[in-house]
Enzyme design. Structure first.
Site, PDB file in Angstrom:
ATOM      1  N   GLU A 238      -9.488  -2.941  -1.018  1.00 58.55           N
ATOM      2  CA  GLU A 238      -8.472  -2.089  -1.661  1.00 58.55           C
ATOM      3  C   GLU A 238      -8.172  -2.638  -3.054  1.00 58.55           C
ATOM      4  O   GLU A 238      -7.888  -1.901  -3.979  1.00 58.55           O
ATOM      5  CB  GLU A 238      -7.196  -2.070  -0.817  1.00 58.55           C
ATOM      6  CG  GLU A 238      -6.110  -1.191  -1.439  1.00 58.55           C
ATOM      7  CD  GLU A 238      -4.945  -0.900  -0.500  1.00 58.55           C
ATOM      8  OE1 GLU A 238      -5.201  -0.612   0.689  1.00 58.55           O
ATOM      9  OE2 GLU A 238      -3.802  -0.956  -0.961  1.00 58.55           O
TER      10      GLU A 238
ATOM     11  N   ARG B 162      -5.220   6.387  -1.598  1.00 58.63           N
ATOM     12  CA  ARG B 162      -5.170   5.183  -2.454  1.00 58.63           C
ATOM     13  C   ARG B 162      -6.031   5.286  -3.714  1.00 58.63           C
ATOM     14  O   ARG B 162      -6.547   4.286  -4.212  1.00 58.63           O
ATOM     15  CB  ARG B 162      -5.558   3.918  -1.672  1.00 58.63           C
ATOM     16  CG  ARG B 162      -4.668   3.624  -0.500  1.00 58.63           C
ATOM     17  CD  ARG B 162      -3.246   3.277  -0.912  1.00 58.63           C
ATOM     18  NE  ARG B 162      -2.401   3.269   0.262  1.00 58.63           N
ATOM     19  CZ  ARG B 162      -1.658   4.315   0.658  1.00 58.63           C
ATOM     20  NH1 ARG B 162      -1.610   5.426  -0.062  1.00 58.63           N
ATOM     21  NH2 ARG B 162      -0.929   4.254   1.741  1.00 58.63           N
TER      22      ARG B 162
ATOM     23  N   SER C 205      -2.525  -5.912   0.497  1.00 57.19           N
ATOM     24  CA  SER C 205      -3.626  -5.590   1.409  1.00 57.19           C
ATOM     25  C   SER C 205      -4.955  -5.753   0.689  1.00 57.19           C
ATOM     26  O   SER C 205      -5.224  -5.077  -0.309  1.00 57.19           O
ATOM     27  CB  SER C 205      -3.509  -4.154   1.909  1.00 57.19           C
ATOM     28  OG  SER C 205      -2.349  -4.033   2.676  1.00 57.19           O
TER      29      SER C 205
END
Ligand SMILES: Cc1cc2nc3c(=O)[nH]c(=O)nc-3n(C[C@H](O)[C@H](O)[C@H](O)COP(=O)(O)OP(=O)(O)OC[C@H]3O[C@@H](n4cnc5c(N)ncnc54)[C@H](O)[C@@H]3O)c2cc1C
Length: 310
Positions: A298, A177, A228
């Site tokens: 995130e 990510r 998320s």
């Protein structure tokens, strides 16, 4: 703001004409519907404007940030200090060698569906991914076992000097990510990317795409959200931990932890960035207290910090 900075913002605004607006609302463009105004909001519909805005802002020593779909960024209620460039350079094409050439402002979901329709595999996992190619590459987005870095073969990056560089995947230093471009102090801007796809059986791809879409619809709540909130900690799921901490349905102001998926926070009642942040802190603190696990966000924060939870 210093008068000098205000004058430089006015100068850039004049240079960019109708593409720029002083005190432009970011909430209007944010997937969560949250965020104060940018000192200068630039909407770039074409590559020239994107480059002109970046180079012009740097020449005037103004802070800049390029955003795509704002699906993963929480901008504070006071707004963004500097030049926020919304990248709406949407072009893309598939070539005869099964490659996808996409401008960084192209919206990924319809492209991924287009690839499935052409019987091209490699981006099927992204059929329901919100946001643009730029955000997807910067974040090395992924789902259902697929990841951006698996298919990217080349990219074009605008460097600090205003030169366009052709870079290879290794240069982007992909990790889980994130990529080298994420939050980079070098201020690189992704202009375009090329993905190598492969010929596959169309019906099989379509079945997969339908399955992924159904899974998102089943597990992810609709509404104004940044997806998320936390990364999954090693060997566990952030959503599971937040749920186990008893926080499903918890609300602060206009933002709520989803009943359907506890890692999704929903702005359903005119919520603010402060509400969103307070819920983030609550989830971090409770999960740390009850399970000794630190949840790392995130989503990215702009104009605000998140130090809660130890
Ligand atoms: C409902 C929902 C579901 C989601 N599901 C997933 C999922 O399954 N998997 C996943 O990985 N993510 C998921 N996300 C997160 C998000 O969709 C992805 O990370 C997406 O790729 C971000 O794209 P964006 O254009 O919105 O980026 P933005 O939020 O606009 O920006 C993200 C970052 O990229 C930078 N950036 C954007 N464009 C450029 C550019 N051209 N040059 C330089 N920097 C740039 C921004 O400055 C920022 O740092 C989900 C989000 C939502 C709301």
């Amino acid at each position: 703001m210093k008068r000098d900075a205000a004058a430089r913002l006015d100068t850039l605004s004049q240079q960019l004409g109708s593409h720029a607006v002083r005190q432009g609302s970011l909430a209007k463009y944010s997937m969560a519907g949250i965020g104060g105004p940018a000192d200068l909001l630039v909407i770039a519909h074409d590559r020239e404007t994107l480059i002109q805005a970046v180079v012009g802002a740097r020449a005037l020593d103004l802070p800049i940030r390029v955003f795509g779909g704002l699906t993963n960024c929480l901008i504070c209620d006071a707004g963004f200090r500097g030049v926020a460039i919304l990248n709406q350079v949407r072009g893309y094409r598939f070539d005869a060698d099964y490659r996808l050439h996409a401008e960084s402002g192209a919206i990924i979901a319809p492209i991924a569906r287009g690839a499935v329709g052409r019987g091209l595999g490699g981006l099927t996992w992204a059929v329901g991914l919100p946001g643009t190619v730029g955000g997807m590459v910067v974040n090395n987005a992924g789902a259902f076992g697929g990841e951006t870095s698996s298919n990217l073969v080349a990219a074009e990056v605008l460097n600090l000097e205003g030169d366009v560089m052709q870079v290879e995947p290794a240069w982007l230093e992909f990790e889980y990510r994130r990529s080298r471009l994420k939050g980079s102090s070098e201020g690189w801007v992704l202009l375009s990317a090329i993905f190598q796809l492969r010929l596959a059986e169309g019906a099989h791809l379509q079945t997969k795409a339908d399955e992924y879409t159904a899974r998102r619809q089943r597990t992810q709540p609709p509404g104004r959200t940044l997806g998320s909130t936390f990364k999954n900690p090693p060997g566990d799921y952030a959503g599971r931990l937040i749920e186990a901490a008893g926080l499903k349905g918890k609300r602060v102001g206009g933002v709520m932890i989803s009943e359907r998926h506890a890692n999704f926070f929903i702005n359903d009642e005119h919520g603010t960035a402060a509400d969103y942040q307070a819920l983030i802190c609550l989830a971090q603190t409770e999960v740390e207290r009850q399970f000794g696990v630190h949840l790392e966000p995130e989503i990215e924060f702009f104009g605000m910090e998140c130090h809660c939870g130890g």
